[in-house]
Motif scaffolding. Sequence first.
Motif, PDB file in Angstrom:
ATOM      1  N   UNK A   1       0.834  -1.201   0.000  1.00 47.47           N
ATOM      2  CA  UNK A   1       0.000   0.000   0.000  1.00 47.47           C
ATOM      3  C   UNK A   1       0.872   1.256   0.000  1.00 47.47           C
ATOM      4  N   UNK A   2       0.319   2.312  -0.506  1.00 47.28           N
ATOM      5  CA  UNK A   2       1.092   3.552  -0.649  1.00 47.28           C
ATOM      6  C   UNK A   2       1.662   4.055   0.667  1.00 47.28           C
ATOM      7  N   UNK A   3       0.966   3.979   1.782  1.00 44.45           N
ATOM      8  CA  UNK A   3       1.560   4.463   3.051  1.00 44.45           C
ATOM      9  C   UNK A   3       2.808   3.685   3.471  1.00 44.45           C
ATOM     10  N   UNK A   4       2.957   2.452   2.970  1.00 46.55           N
ATOM     11  CA  UNK A   4       4.110   1.642   3.354  1.00 46.55           C
ATOM     12  C   UNK A   4       5.312   1.838   2.422  1.00 46.55           C
ATOM     13  N   UNK A   5       5.103   2.593   1.349  1.00 47.21           N
ATOM     14  CA  UNK A   5       6.192   2.802   0.388  1.00 47.21           C
ATOM     15  C   UNK A   5       7.084   3.963   0.857  1.00 47.21           C
ATOM     16  N   UNK A   6       8.358   3.980   0.394  1.00 42.54           N
ATOM     17  CA  UNK A   6       9.218   5.146   0.669  1.00 42.54           C
ATOM     18  C   UNK A   6       8.563   6.412   0.135  1.00 42.54           C
ATOM     19  N   UNK A   7       8.871   7.536   0.748  1.00 38.45           N
ATOM     20  CA  UNK A   7       8.178   8.779   0.438  1.00 38.45           C
ATOM     21  C   UNK A   7       8.356   9.212  -1.013  1.00 38.45           C
ATOM     22  N   UNK A   8       9.500   8.878  -1.625  1.00 37.78           N
ATOM     23  CA  UNK A   8       9.760   9.297  -3.005  1.00 37.78           C
ATOM     24  C   UNK A   8       9.599   8.157  -4.008  1.00 37.78           C
ATOM     25  N   UNK A   9       9.018   7.048  -3.572  1.00 32.29           N
ATOM     26  CA  UNK A   9       8.903   5.885  -4.445  1.00 32.29           C
ATOM     27  C   UNK A   9       8.032   6.176  -5.665  1.00 32.29           C
ATOM     28  N   UNK A  10       6.849   6.753  -5.479  1.00 33.62           N
ATOM     29  CA  UNK A  10       5.940   7.020  -6.596  1.00 33.62           C
ATOM     30  C   UNK A  10       6.578   7.968  -7.608  1.00 33.62           C
ATOM     31  N   UNK A  11       7.299   8.987  -7.091  1.00 33.60           N
ATOM     32  CA  UNK A  11       7.947   9.948  -7.996  1.00 33.60           C
ATOM     33  C   UNK A  11       8.994   9.253  -8.857  1.00 33.60           C
ATOM     34  N   UNK A  12       9.815   8.424  -8.228  1.00 34.14           N
ATOM     35  CA  UNK A  12      10.876   7.764  -8.975  1.00 34.14           C
ATOM     36  C   UNK A  12      10.323   6.693  -9.917  1.00 34.14           C
ATOM     37  N   UNK A  13       9.252   6.047  -9.533  1.00 37.96           N
ATOM     38  CA  UNK A  13       8.614   5.092 -10.430  1.00 37.96           C
ATOM     39  C   UNK A  13       8.071   5.805 -11.667  1.00 37.96           C
ATOM     40  N   UNK A  14       7.449   6.953 -11.457  1.00 36.45           N
ATOM     41  CA  UNK A  14       6.936   7.734 -12.582  1.00 36.45           C
ATOM     42  C   UNK A  14       8.058   8.205 -13.495  1.00 36.45           C
ATOM     43  N   UNK A  15       9.159   8.630 -12.883  1.00 37.64           N
ATOM     44  CA  UNK A  15      10.302   9.083 -13.669  1.00 37.64           C
ATOM     45  C   UNK A  15      10.873   7.931 -14.485  1.00 37.64           C
ATOM     46  N   UNK A  16      10.951   6.750 -13.887  1.00 39.73           N
ATOM     47  CA  UNK A  16      11.476   5.570 -14.573  1.00 39.73           C
ATOM     48  C   UNK A  16      10.594   5.197 -15.772  1.00 39.73           C
TER      49      UNK A  16
END
Length: 296
Positions: free
Chosen positions: A270-285
């Motif tokens: 779930x999103x609360x359990x992910x690192x704070x910048x995980x979504x940003x870096x996934x989008x960048x990738x």
Amino acid sequence: AVVSTQSGHYGRGVSPDECKNRLGEFSHYCPVSLATKHELVDCSYETTMKYTAEYRARYYKLTGQKELNMFLAEAHNYVSPTAPHMLPDSLPRYVTKAEVKQMFPKELAFRGYCPVTYVLGNKRYEALTPGSRDHVVLYDDELFSMLDDKTMEMFLRQPWDYNRTPLPAKLPPARVAQDVTSLPMLGYMEQTVAKAIIASMTSCSDFKPKYPYVNAHKSALLYVGYHLKAHNPKATEYSREKYRKKLEKFKEHCDLIKYLGNNMNRKYRPEPERPIDFNYKMGEFLALKSYPLPIN
């Protein structure tokens, strides 16, 4: 009587001209250094009378506090007629490139090699080192070129230890200037870009780049290209800075793979359990898949 002038700098009864006119037989050279070490120490750089002593109505300039104290204690041992060494008639003098040019066709003594490094190297063939045009000394009507500031200072202090040193029978072959463009390709690259390429490839092997959606071979080529441009000594500072930033951005994109690999697994998080910048870096990738390769 011998008197220290430490408390009497220029302006307290003794002008620079008066001091110069009343200098003793050693002029600006330290009589203590000459007597105890047989060294010529030029004290003309000292613009005050901090290390100056007056003896028999003459002024004597000393190297430092230690030499001043020795002179004050036994001045008669350092001046004529009892001084062990008097100032020689011929004194060494540093000469500039312009002065050397004006002395043409006078050639450098000792075939242009540094006599100091040769003597310090026990007069071995391997110790023959070409002198520098920036470190030339005129002594006894001859020009001597030294390797650097240190060897020039040693020659200026004790020129008699080096100026009569004979050259060995065997000398290194004369250096001949050659246009690098006339060399074979491998020789040309060795003389021009070998160090830069080695530095780039070494940095590449340390970093091991892998750019998203690009194979390792192309990633390495891109990294080396950016590194070469970022450290090109013939480019402008603006250009080097531009490619330094591109190289850093390229490395950040390469690090995305390692980051995502360390923070992803088969089980959904779930999103609360992910690192704070995980979504940003996934989008960048994911966005890099549609980007063209950063060639320029």
